[in-house]
Design an enzyme around this catalytic site. Sequence first.
Site, PDB file in Angstrom:
ATOM      1  N   ALA A 152       0.858  -1.174   0.000  1.00 11.63           N
ATOM      2  CA  ALA A 152       0.000   0.000   0.000  1.00 11.63           C
ATOM      3  C   ALA A 152       0.902   1.234   0.000  1.00 11.63           C
ATOM      4  O   ALA A 152       2.054   1.163   0.433  1.00 11.63           O
ATOM      5  CB  ALA A 152      -0.898  -0.016   1.229  1.00 11.63           C
TER       6      ALA A 152
ATOM      7  N   GLY B 186       0.418  -4.863   0.849  1.00  8.37           N
ATOM      8  CA  GLY B 186      -0.768  -4.859  -0.007  1.00  8.37           C
ATOM      9  C   GLY B 186      -0.503  -5.489  -1.371  1.00  8.37           C
ATOM     10  O   GLY B 186      -1.420  -6.027  -1.997  1.00  8.37           O
TER      11      GLY B 186
ATOM     12  N   GLU C  69      -0.979  -8.996  -0.815  1.00  8.13           N
ATOM     13  CA  GLU C  69      -2.418  -9.228  -0.640  1.00  8.13           C
ATOM     14  C   GLU C  69      -3.147  -9.218  -1.986  1.00  8.13           C
ATOM     15  O   GLU C  69      -4.063 -10.014  -2.212  1.00  8.13           O
ATOM     16  CB  GLU C  69      -3.005  -8.179   0.311  1.00  8.13           C
ATOM     17  CG  GLU C  69      -2.525  -8.435   1.732  1.00  8.13           C
ATOM     18  CD  GLU C  69      -2.857  -7.318   2.703  1.00  8.13           C
ATOM     19  OE1 GLU C  69      -2.511  -6.161   2.392  1.00  8.13           O
ATOM     20  OE2 GLU C  69      -3.435  -7.605   3.747  1.00  8.13           O
TER      21      GLU C  69
ATOM     22  N   GLU D 134       4.694  -5.157   7.230  1.00 11.75           N
ATOM     23  CA  GLU D 134       3.899  -4.186   8.003  1.00 11.75           C
ATOM     24  C   GLU D 134       4.368  -4.032   9.441  1.00 11.75           C
ATOM     25  O   GLU D 134       4.263  -2.951  10.018  1.00 11.75           O
ATOM     26  CB  GLU D 134       2.415  -4.590   7.988  1.00 11.75           C
ATOM     27  CG  GLU D 134       1.690  -4.243   6.694  1.00 11.75           C
ATOM     28  CD  GLU D 134       1.739  -5.358   5.664  1.00 11.75           C
ATOM     29  OE1 GLU D 134       2.624  -6.232   5.756  1.00 11.75           O
ATOM     30  OE2 GLU D 134       0.896  -5.348   4.756  1.00 11.75           O
TER      31      GLU D 134
END
Length: 258
Positions: free
Chosen positions: A66, A109, A112, A132
Site C-alpha cells: 500500500a 498490499g 495481498e 507491516e
Amino acid sequence: MDNFMMIETGVQGKIGLITLNRPKVLNALNRQMIHEIVQALEEFDRRDDVRVTVLSGKGRAFAAGADIEEMADEDAIHMEWMNQFADWDRISMIKKPVIGAVHGFALGGGFELALACDLLFAADQAQFGFPEVNLGVMPGAGGTQRLTKLIGKTKALEYIWTGETMTASKAEKLGIVSRLVAPELLIEETMRFAASLAEKAPLSIRFSKEAVYKALDYSVYEGMQYERKNFSLLFSSEDQKEGMRAFKEKRLPLFKGK
Ligand code: CAA
C-alpha cells in the site's frame, strides 16, 4: 474502457490485461489504483469477449505494498468512514479467472493483491512478504486471512511476525504460487496458460471457481451440496452438450459460454 491513470489495460485474444503502472514507486497501491484495478476487473468480468484476466506490474516490482505516502498521516476514524477496503472486497466477487504474474517485490498490499488472484505465476526472482510489522501496522487487505487459509497458522504467523521476505521457490513449495518461470518468460508463460484456460468451457471454469472458494468457508458436507448444484446446473448448458458430443465424435469442442 475508462481512462485509467494508475493502470494500463488491454485485451489480447480472449484475455483481459491489467498492468499496474506506477513503476517509479514500485507500483505502490494507492486508493485510486485499487479502485481502477477493481473497475477494470469488473468490466472484463462483464465482457463477452474476455474469459480470463491477467494482472501484472510494470517496472521492477509487482507491487511493493500500500502507498505509505498516502496513509502515513491517516487516522482510524477517517479510514473507517472511507471504507476503503470495500474495493478489495469487490475483487472477491469477480467470477472469471484472475491470474497474477508476479515478478520482483510483492510486499504488504502487493502480496495481498497477489493472494486475491485465483492463481499465481511467479518469476523465480520474485519476493513475497508482509513488512507491516516494521511500520507499526499489520496486513489490512486480507493478508492474515488469505495467507493463513493457504499455508496454515504457523507459517502465516512466522511471515507476518518477522516481516521476512519469502523467495518465489518457497512460495511455490508452500502452495502460494502455482508455477515458477524465468523472469523473461513470465508474461509469455502466463499468457499461454491463460489462453488455454480461455478455451475451456467458460461456465465449467466459472462454477468450479465458485465451488472451490466455498471449500475455504464451508464444511465438506455443505461444500459438496454446493458443488453438486453447480454440477447439475452445467447440464442445462449448450456447452455440456457440445463437450460430450465432441468427445463422442472424436473432435475438439467449441465452447460458447452458453
Ligand atoms: N509506498 C510508497 N512508496 C513506495 C513504497 C510504498 N509501499 N515502496 C516503495 N516506494 C517508493 C520508494 O519510496 C522510492 O521512492 P523515491 O524514489 O521517491 O524515494 C521508490 O518507490 C523506490 O523504492 P526504493 O528506493 O526503496 O527501492 P529499493 O530497491 O531500495 O527497496 C523495497 C525496495 C525493499 C521494496 C522498499 O521500497 C520498501 O521497503 N518498500 C516498502 C515496502 C512495505 O513496507 N510495504 C508494506 C506497505 S504497508 C501495507 O501494504 C498495508 C496493507 O496491508 C494494506
